[in-house]
Design an enzyme around this catalytic site. Structure first.
Site, PDB file in Angstrom:
ATOM      1  N   HIS A 157      97.839 -40.025 -25.106  1.00  0.00           N
ATOM      2  CA  HIS A 157      98.785 -40.651 -24.159  1.00  0.00           C
ATOM      3  C   HIS A 157      98.521 -40.192 -22.717  1.00  0.00           C
ATOM      4  O   HIS A 157      99.437 -40.182 -21.896  1.00  0.00           O
ATOM      5  CB  HIS A 157     100.242 -40.343 -24.524  1.00  0.00           C
ATOM      6  N   SER A 279      83.913 -45.265   2.387  1.00  0.00           N
ATOM      7  CA  SER A 279      84.846 -46.276   2.868  1.00  0.00           C
ATOM      8  C   SER A 279      84.536 -46.533   4.336  1.00  0.00           C
ATOM      9  O   SER A 279      84.134 -45.628   5.063  1.00  0.00           O
ATOM     10  CB  SER A 279      86.275 -45.754   2.716  1.00  0.00           C
ATOM     11  N   LYS A 285      86.406 -40.543   2.070  1.00  0.00           N
ATOM     12  CA  LYS A 285      86.306 -41.160   0.750  1.00  0.00           C
ATOM     13  C   LYS A 285      84.926 -41.049   0.117  1.00  0.00           C
ATOM     14  O   LYS A 285      83.901 -41.130   0.785  1.00  0.00           O
ATOM     15  CB  LYS A 285      86.679 -42.654   0.822  1.00  0.00           C
ATOM     16  N   GLU A 292      83.519 -48.429 -11.516  1.00  0.00           N
ATOM     17  CA  GLU A 292      84.510 -49.511 -11.374  1.00  0.00           C
ATOM     18  C   GLU A 292      83.868 -50.868 -11.637  1.00  0.00           C
ATOM     19  O   GLU A 292      84.465 -51.746 -12.265  1.00  0.00           O
ATOM     20  CB  GLU A 292      85.120 -49.480  -9.969  1.00  0.00           C
TER      21      GLU A 292
END
Ligand code: ARG
Length: 467
Positions: A157, A279, A285, A292
């Protein structure tokens, strides 16, 4: 050159929009080599059976060899105006060798031809994917070995649950990928079982074909037993797309974990700069774009599988033009998986784990609570009582902002006189991990054993494909 093979019965030219709509050369030109291989086997068989003169067979074989060589060297370009790759090869052949070229298609239809070509093409593509998958398995196995003893929290979980090792976590993916490899082998084995060539358009032919000969020459176990099934079966596309979808699902799950692990919230791993991006506005970043994209592209491969399933579900026997849609879908799935594997493997090879952070996370979250309960159970307390007592200990620790390891023996004994000095060893994180000696468990010895077993399985595959 761009004339259709089926011109004969028409008095009017086909509307150019229909021609464009109908044409598949844009994507089926990828099967050029396999189309030529299939035609060579067909021509050799036609000659041997006396269906066409041996001299024509010789001319056809030489002509096809020349076309293949010229395509590969770039001397000959595919004509984008041709209806499909079959038309292009046959018309080029006839332009080069004359009437003999017109005999190549005797007893054959583009329906059995295309069914053959896709099989031959996917067989090659699947082998390429297997090679890439084997590299990824090697890479992950090496990482697992490197971090065999690195303690980290295991999750259920997404809540810290019990202690495991990073090596064990990575090996879980190795086992998934080995099953993928197996599924590719299995899909290819069935693809190679039955050769559709000689099924004709749908109803076989009156020529005395030797279908065993062509099947064998092209690496199939046997000719297919039913001509209708031969031209209209695309199960092998669906099976491969399904194996690829499952493989993408595995890559996507791993990607999701890498995304989590590389965040500041976890910081369990550090990706190499070369495999991350920045970024345009936020100077700090470092984004895990590769993972992704893999997660995103997984949906695309599922879409390809769905395209194939839906394309087939309503088709009456035998061939229907709908089936031309199979190639774009299956090639897209192959290309997408190949692209993902090509990038994810070096990304993982250069990934660095941060065992001290994993260890620190393991120290919070009471992941040794089960071990505390097990300790009491081993001292004779019924497990359910031990579970309850440990629960109240955890609640007390949360209330006092501390952890089980920080309690004194006196504090433990306030909860139960059963506790003695042994409790500290029992809840020590390394002991908790190394004590999980059950087969398939997370301790370092188990990880080493898994690495050996996985390497043996991969060695079998390598033996089969590389000798
Ligand atoms: N381009 C076609 C395909 O991919 C080849 C078979 C054409 N057959 C036909 N009867 N029109 O399916």
């Amino acid at each position: 050159m761009a004339e259709q093979l089926w011109k004969g019965r028409f008095s009017q030219a086909v509307d150019s929009r229909v021609n464009d709509f109908n044409s598949s050369i844009r994507f089926d030109q990828r099967m050029a080599r396999q189309d030529i291989t299939g035609s060579m086997a067909n021509a050799a068989m036609l000659g041997a059976q006396g269906i066409i003169p041996e001299s024509d067979t010789e001319a056809i074989l030489k002509g096809l060899e020349g076309i293949l060589a010229d395509l590969e060297s770039g001397v000959l370009a595919i004509d984008p105006e041709a209806e499909d790759i079959h038309t292009f090869v046959e018309q080029t052949l006839t332009a080069r060798i004359g009437d003999a070229g017109k005999r190549l298609h005797t007893g054959r239809s583009r329906n059995d031809q295309v069914a053959l070509d896709i099989r031959l093409t996917l067989r090659d593509m699947a082998h390429g994917l297997e090679e890439q998958l084997a590299d990824l398995i090697d890479t992950l196995t090496a990482k697992a070995e490197e971090y065999a003893g690195a303690v980290m929290p295991g999750y259920t979980h997404l809540q810290r649950a019990q202690p495991i090792t990073f090596g064990h976590h990575l090996m879980a993916y190795v086992w998934m990928l080995l099953r993928d490899l197996d599924r590719f082998e299995d899909a290819v084995a069935r693809m190679d079982a039955q050769c559709p060539l000689g099924s004709g358009a749908l109803a076989g032919t009156t020529y005395p074909l030797d279908r065993r000969r062509t099947a064998e020459a092209l690496g199939f176990a046997a000719p297919c037993q039913n001509s209708l099934d031969g031209v209209s079966d695309r199960d092998f596309c669906i099976e491969l797309a399904s194996a690829m979808s499952i493989c993408m699902m595995h890559l996507s799950r791993l990607s999701e974990e890498i995304i989590l692990w590389s965040s500041w919230e976890f910081k369990f791993i550090e990706l190499d700069d070369a495999f991350t991006t920045g970024s345009s506005i936020m100077p700090q970043k470092k984004n895990p774009d590769v993972t992704e994209l893999i997660r995103g592209k997984t949906g695309r491969v599922y879409g390809d599988l769905n395209t194939l399933l839906v394309m087939m579900k309503g088709l009456p026997l035998a061939y229907n033009k709908d089936m031309q849609e199979d190639k774009e879908a299956i090639f897209d799935a192959v290309d997408t998986l190949a692209l993902c594997l090509r990038t994810v493997t070096p990304m993982l090879a250069t990934m660095r784990a941060l065992p001290e952070n994993m260890r620190a996370a393991a120290a919070k979250g009471f992941i040794n609570a089960t071990d505390c309960a097990d300790y009491l159970t081993k001292k004779g307390m019924p497990f359910r009582d031990a579970y309850k007592l440990t629960g109240s200990l955890v609640a007390w620790c949360i209330g006092h902002n501390t952890v089980l390891e920080a309690l004194t023996l006196e504090q433990f004994r306030e909860f139960s006189p059963v506790f003695d000095e042994g409790i500290f060893d029992a809840i020590d994180l390394v002991n908790c991990t190394e004590g999980r000696i059950s087969e398939g468990g997370p301790c370092a010895a188990s990880v080493h054993r898994q690495v050996e077993q996985a390497a043996a399985q991969l060695a079998q595959w390598k033996e089969k494909h590389h000798g």
